[in-house]
Design a protein around this motif. Structure first.
Motif, PDB file in Angstrom:
ATOM      1  N   PHE A  10       0.826  -1.214   0.000  1.00 48.55           N
ATOM      2  CA  PHE A  10       0.000   0.000   0.000  1.00 48.55           C
ATOM      3  C   PHE A  10       0.859   1.263   0.000  1.00 48.55           C
ATOM      4  N   ASN A  11       2.027   1.236   0.608  1.00 51.59           N
ATOM      5  CA  ASN A  11       2.908   2.400   0.530  1.00 51.59           C
ATOM      6  C   ASN A  11       3.370   2.626  -0.906  1.00 51.59           C
ATOM      7  N   ASN A  14      -0.077   3.567  -2.937  1.00 51.58           N
ATOM      8  CA  ASN A  14      -1.059   4.431  -2.285  1.00 51.58           C
ATOM      9  C   ASN A  14      -1.494   5.543  -3.235  1.00 51.58           C
ATOM     10  N   THR A  15      -2.547   6.237  -2.871  1.00 50.12           N
ATOM     11  CA  THR A  15      -3.055   7.316  -3.708  1.00 50.12           C
ATOM     12  C   THR A  15      -2.013   8.431  -3.812  1.00 50.12           C
ATOM     13  N   ALA A  18      -2.089  10.812  -0.756  1.00 51.30           N
ATOM     14  CA  ALA A  18      -1.504  10.256   0.469  1.00 51.30           C
ATOM     15  C   ALA A  18       0.014  10.237   0.381  1.00 51.30           C
ATOM     16  N   LYS A  19       0.541   9.903  -0.794  1.00 54.85           N
ATOM     17  CA  LYS A  19       1.996   9.933  -0.977  1.00 54.85           C
ATOM     18  C   LYS A  19       2.532  11.352  -0.830  1.00 54.85           C
ATOM     19  N   LYS A  24       2.561   7.114   5.764  1.00 56.93           N
ATOM     20  CA  LYS A  24       3.240   5.825   5.667  1.00 56.93           C
ATOM     21  C   LYS A  24       2.431   4.787   6.424  1.00 56.93           C
ATOM     22  N   MET A  25       2.016   3.745   5.737  1.00 61.90           N
ATOM     23  CA  MET A  25       1.306   2.656   6.391  1.00 61.90           C
ATOM     24  C   MET A  25       2.336   1.744   7.056  1.00 61.90           C
ATOM     25  N   GLY A  35      -0.881   3.686  10.637  1.00 63.52           N
ATOM     26  CA  GLY A  35      -0.109   4.553   9.766  1.00 63.52           C
ATOM     27  C   GLY A  35       0.514   5.688  10.543  1.00 63.52           C
ATOM     28  N   ASN A  61      -8.018   8.384   3.978  1.00 63.97           N
ATOM     29  CA  ASN A  61      -7.228   7.457   3.178  1.00 63.97           C
ATOM     30  C   ASN A  61      -7.179   6.077   3.835  1.00 63.97           C
ATOM     31  N   ILE A  65      -8.681   2.462   2.502  1.00 65.57           N
ATOM     32  CA  ILE A  65      -7.886   1.234   2.353  1.00 65.57           C
ATOM     33  C   ILE A  65      -8.576   0.077   3.074  1.00 65.57           C
TER      34      ILE A  65
END
Length: 139
Positions: A10-11, A14-15, A18-19, A24-25, A35, A61, A65
């Motif tokens: 997912f990191n 990720n969208t 979010a990035k 950070k998940m 996160g 976010n 997920i």
């Protein structure tokens, strides 16, 4: 049986928002997400504390997920409601830590709760959101 932690995947995927924020998940399973967000000057309001919108975006976010992890193949999700209680500020330089868990996992609606903590472990915000699950559109 313990579920696989899908945080790294997912990191990487990720969208874009979010990035850009720097979320950070650290744990992603069907029943729990964790996160972190390092609070920089770019995330802050005045005085230098984490902006409420940044907390809400992080939680949104993470709830999305969680919904994705629990919806049927061929479905999509969207947030239809979100409520935030702001309890404490998180100062610049700290890392906000969030934990997201399901409240209700229905076929067409899911409800998720995200608790956001300061570094001292004190609760800073609680976000409750409803995710609608629907079939993905073709084309």
């Amino acid at each position: 049986m313990t579920e696989e932690n899908l945080a790294a995947a997912f990191n990487e995927n990720n969208t874009p928002f979010a990035k850009m924020m720097g979320v950070k998940m650290t744990l992603v399973t069907k029943e729990r997400l964790e996160g972190e967000l390092e609070v920089t000057a770019d995330h802050c309001t005045m005085p230098a504390t984490l902006h409420g919108g940044a907390m809400m975006a992080m939680a949104d976010n993470m709830g999305g997920i969680g919904a994705f992890m629990n919806m049927a193949p061929g479905s999509m999700t969207t947030t239809v409601e979100s409520k935030t209680n702001f309890l404490r500020a998180i100062p610049q330089g700290q890392t906000a830590k969030a934990v997201t868990t399901p409240v209700h996992l229905g076929r067409t609606l899911q409800v998720w709760k995200t608790e956001i903590f300061r570094e001292d472990g004190k609760l800073a915000a609680v976000v409750t959101q409803t995710q609608m699950i629907r079939p993905a559109k073709d084309g």
